[in-house]
Design a protein around this motif. Structure first.
Motif: not given
Length: 106
Positions: A56-60, A64-65, A79-88
């Motif tokens: 699991a995680g988040r896309a920001s 928008t998150d 043209g888009g940018e995205l940050v993926l961050t993993a959860g626990e």
């Protein structure tokens, strides 16, 4: 003689499909983020498609998150940018990179 290639993604993680395909697919593979690890994707001359296979995680992006769970798909257009961050539990995702005809890196 056949040009068929079979690749175990869990062994090599990334595959260059250009060896056997002539279409817009530029890269495929499984990626893993450790808990709380982040990665930034930029769609500069390419588009990205992600499918969460585990964890699991988040896309920001911008303001928008959104949460990511197993079975979630995300498409990042040109043209888009995205940050993926993993959860626990960490985050595993299948990642495909597609070239956009007529577009080079910006």
């Amino acid at each position: 003689m056949t040009s068929t290639v079979i690749t175990a993604l869990r062994r090599g993680r990334a595959v260059d499909p250009g060896r056997v395909l002539t279409g817009p697919l530029r890269g495929v593979g499984l990626s893993w983020l450790e808990p709380q690890q982040s990665v930034e994707l930029t769609a500069d001359g390419v588009e990205h498609t992600l499918y969460v296979t585990a964890g699991a995680g988040r896309a920001s992006t911008g303001e928008t998150d959104v949460p990511l769970t197993e079975g979630t798909a995300v498409t990042l257009p040109l043209g888009g940018e995205l940050v993926l961050t993993a959860g626990e539990p960490g985050l595993e995702y299948f990642h495909a990179v597609l070239a956009v005809p007529g577009e080079g890196p910006r």
